[in-house]
Write a protein that holds these residues in place. Structure first.
Motif, PDB file in Angstrom:
ATOM      1  N   PHE A   1       5.782   4.407  -7.082  1.00  0.00           N
ATOM      2  CA  PHE A   1       5.807   3.132  -6.361  1.00  0.00           C
ATOM      3  C   PHE A   1       5.093   1.915  -7.106  1.00  0.00           C
ATOM      4  CE2 PHE A   1       3.999   0.512  -2.989  1.00  0.00           C
ATOM      5  CZ  PHE A   1       5.115  -0.264  -2.736  1.00  0.00           C
ATOM      6  N   LYS A   2       3.683   2.380  -7.295  1.00  0.00           N
ATOM      7  CA  LYS A   2       2.884   1.391  -7.655  1.00  0.00           C
ATOM      8  C   LYS A   2       3.480   0.867  -9.126  1.00  0.00           C
ATOM      9  CE  LYS A   2      -1.463   2.826  -5.571  1.00  0.00           C
ATOM     10  NZ  LYS A   2      -2.844   3.455  -5.657  1.00  0.00           N
ATOM     11  N   ALA A   3       4.033   1.737  -9.982  1.00  0.00           N
ATOM     12  CA  ALA A   3       4.524   1.148 -11.257  1.00  0.00           C
ATOM     13  C   ALA A   3       5.475  -0.083 -10.743  1.00  0.00           C
ATOM     14  CB  ALA A   3       4.937   2.197 -12.100  1.00  0.00           C
TER      15      ALA A   3
ATOM     16  N   VAL B   1       4.136   6.955   4.711  1.00  0.00           N
ATOM     17  CA  VAL B   1       3.310   6.534   3.715  1.00  0.00           C
ATOM     18  C   VAL B   1       3.326   7.404   2.582  1.00  0.00           C
ATOM     19  CG1 VAL B   1       0.945   6.289   3.377  1.00  0.00           C
ATOM     20  CG2 VAL B   1       1.647   5.913   5.739  1.00  0.00           C
ATOM     21  N   LEU B   2       3.492   6.873   1.651  1.00  0.00           N
ATOM     22  CA  LEU B   2       4.075   7.420   0.224  1.00  0.00           C
ATOM     23  C   LEU B   2       2.615   7.961  -0.464  1.00  0.00           C
ATOM     24  CD1 LEU B   2       5.835   4.888  -1.747  1.00  0.00           C
ATOM     25  CD2 LEU B   2       6.769   6.967  -0.630  1.00  0.00           C
ATOM     26  N   ALA B   3       2.669   9.168  -1.006  1.00  0.00           N
ATOM     27  CA  ALA B   3       1.366   9.766  -1.633  1.00  0.00           C
ATOM     28  C   ALA B   3       1.780  10.602  -2.888  1.00  0.00           C
ATOM     29  CB  ALA B   3       0.759  10.956  -0.731  1.00  0.00           C
ATOM     30  N   GLY B   4       0.902  10.757  -3.529  1.00  0.00           N
ATOM     31  CA  GLY B   4       1.203  11.676  -5.009  1.00  0.00           C
ATOM     32  C   GLY B   4       1.968  11.025  -5.971  1.00  0.00           C
ATOM     33  N   ARG B   5       2.867  11.768  -6.534  1.00  0.00           N
ATOM     34  CA  ARG B   5       3.723  11.332  -7.463  1.00  0.00           C
ATOM     35  C   ARG B   5       4.717  10.030  -7.210  1.00  0.00           C
ATOM     36  NH1 ARG B   5       6.159  16.400 -10.927  1.00  0.00           N
ATOM     37  NH2 ARG B   5       4.219  17.293 -11.634  1.00  0.00           N
TER      38      ARG B   5
ATOM     39  N   PHE C   1       0.781  -1.262  -0.021  1.00  0.00           N
ATOM     40  CA  PHE C   1       0.145  -0.001   0.030  1.00  0.00           C
ATOM     41  C   PHE C   1       0.639   1.257   0.088  1.00  0.00           C
ATOM     42  CE2 PHE C   1      -2.339  -3.174   2.455  1.00  0.00           C
ATOM     43  CZ  PHE C   1      -3.360  -3.516   1.521  1.00  0.00           C
ATOM     44  N   GLY C   2       2.304   0.968  -0.265  1.00  0.00           N
ATOM     45  CA  GLY C   2       2.874   2.404   0.113  1.00  0.00           C
ATOM     46  C   GLY C   2       3.234   2.895   1.400  1.00  0.00           C
ATOM     47  N   LYS C   3       3.194   1.901   2.269  1.00  0.00           N
ATOM     48  CA  LYS C   3       3.430   2.493   3.631  1.00  0.00           C
ATOM     49  C   LYS C   3       4.782   1.716   4.071  1.00  0.00           C
ATOM     50  CE  LYS C   3       1.754   1.857   8.388  1.00  0.00           C
ATOM     51  NZ  LYS C   3       0.672   1.513   9.180  1.00  0.00           N
TER      52      LYS C   3
END
Length: 461
Positions: free
Chosen positions: A415-417, A406-410, A265-267
């Protein structure tokens, strides 16, 4: 099979080459794959020198020496205080032949200053009737991750030296397996180095107790970059891209100029403090009231103890600044590190501090800071570990420490890519594994999995 007659033209041996290649296991020259490596793609063809060595070994295996049984492979390890020549003789070779092969090897390597544990494979042919010394047919010694030297007997009876070198390629490796024995053993069987496994252990140290939570059969996954030889041997591994065990996943991602690991989840699940600051240690005493092992009466134990051998590395539980590194009463050699938001950690009974460690020094989570000992009021080597919050000791196990970034935005999109790329690699590996066990594909793939890569290269047209 008819015995080899040196009076016959060697051209007549050619039809037996294929049979010799198939029976090549006695002179495998140490280039065998492990069971895990068998899942790797078929390696590229060997260079002409390696093929020539293969052909020679095949002819040697195909034809027994006159008066001798077929050769068998004898693995030998050099014992403490033993010379290379003595180790060769221990394999059953006559003293003069042992002396001769050592003299030949001396042309390309130092055979005087050798270390105990050095291993080599000797192909030995015993005389029919088992009377008299065995004859050395060939000897193989690995001199590096991708290099080896061999001494093999030619058809005129002479021993000839050959040097072999495998090509090295870069690859991103997907390793999927189950715990069998220790995590280190299981990961090594899949091509991971000890450095990669240590990195994995540090990543999960705040989530998993490796002494109690990990059980045989637990599945794990790794994605890492490595340099690999043609036969599947790992030369060097670096950059752990992904790790999963017991359903907990880490993805590598650069954040604020620093390499960190995040969940799906980018955490950032690195956690504020490690759960266990000693790799592989077991908890021997918990936080709370207990009977003091030296004083003999009940007393509050204001930390937790980890049993470990003297000299075991101790890691900083989190990023921070060294506040104290001194002798402190019954705690013996004591270390205290100040972290953010009023948190501190303490480490007692140390045998010594890491080189260069001193008050005022900044440390990072997982950095080596000291070594386990038994100084002060201690009954044996162990680490007494404490957690402080705003000047008061709290239970390291149940304390509610801050969470990570926790990651956010760009950054979250990037990260998801990267996560999607890793997930595709894992899916492709799983599909390939299913294909290998499919009934219609089993005969062909099993043949590859059970074949030495050198043999495979030799049989390829």
């Amino acid at each position: 099979m008819q015995e080899f007659d040196p009076r016959r033209p060697t051209l007549r041996l050619a039809p037996r080459l294929l049979m010799g290649v198939i029976g090549f296991s006695a002179l495998a020259l140490g280039w065998r794959l492990t069971a895990a490596e068998a899942t790797a793609p078929i390696p590229a063809p060997l260079d002409p020198a390696a093929i020539a060595a293969l052909q020679h070994a095949a002819f040697t295996q195909a034809e027994a020496q006159p008066g001798f049984a077929r050769p068998e492979s004898v693995p030998v390890k050099i014992l403490p205080g033993e010379t290379f020549e003595a180790a060769v003789k221990r394999a059953g070779v006559a003293p003069d032949e042992a002396r001769q092969v050592v003299q030949i090897l001396a042309e390309t390597m130092d055979i005087v200053h050798i270390k105990a544990g050095m291993a080599f494979d000797a192909a030995i042919a015993h005389p029919r009737g088992q009377r008299g010394p065995a004859r050395l047919i060939g000897l193989s010694l690995r001199t590096g991750p991708a290099t080896a030297v061999t001494v093999s007997r030619t058809f005129d009876g002479a021993l000839r030296l050959r040097e072999m070198e495998e090509k090295i390629r870069e690859e991103e490796t997907v390793a999927q397996g189950e715990i069998s024995g220790s995590l280190y053993e299981s990961a090594t069987a899949l091509g991971a180095t000890s450095a990669i496994t240590s990195q994995m252990v540090k990543l999960f140290a705040h989530k998993i107790d490796f002494d109690r939570d990990i059980k045989p059969g637990d599945k794990f996954e790794l994605v890492f970059n490595r340099q690999i030889t043609e036969s599947g041997r790992t030369v060097e591994a670096s950059d752990l891209q992904y790790a999963q065990i017991k359903g907990i996943r880490f993805y590598r991602f650069a954040h604020d100029g620093d390499i960190q690991y995040f969940d799906e989840f980018g955490k950032n699940i690195k956690g504020f403090l490690l759960r266990t600051p000693v790799d592989g240690a077991r908890m021997t005493s918990s936080f709370g009231m207990r009977r003091h092992p030296i004083l003999g009466y009940n007393r509050m134990h204001q930390g937790i103890d980890f049993g470990a051998g003297s000299g075991t590395p101790i890691l900083a539980a989190g990023d921070g600044v060294v506040v104290e590194a001194r002798r402190w009463g019954g705690y013996g050699n004591w270390l205290r590190i100040r972290h953010n938001d009023g948190w501190e950690t303490g480490y007692a009974h140390l045998s010594r501090y890491a080189k260069g460690l001193k008050p005022g020094m900044r440390v990072r989570q997982g950095q080596l800071v000291a070594y386990v000992g038994s100084t002060g009021a201690s009954t044996g080597p162990h680490l007494h570990y404490e957690t402080w919050y705003r000047g008061a000791r709290v239970n390291p196990v149940s304390a509610k420490v801050p969470q990570g970034t926790v990651l956010a935005g760009r950054e979250l999109a990037a990260f998801k890519a990267e996560k999607a790329r890793i997930d595709r690699l894992l899916q492709e590996q799983e599909q390939a594994a299913q294909d290998r066990v499919a009934p219609e594909a089993a005969p062909k793939r099993l043949a590859v999995a059970n074949t030495d890569p050198v043999q495979t290269a030799g049989l390829r047209r």
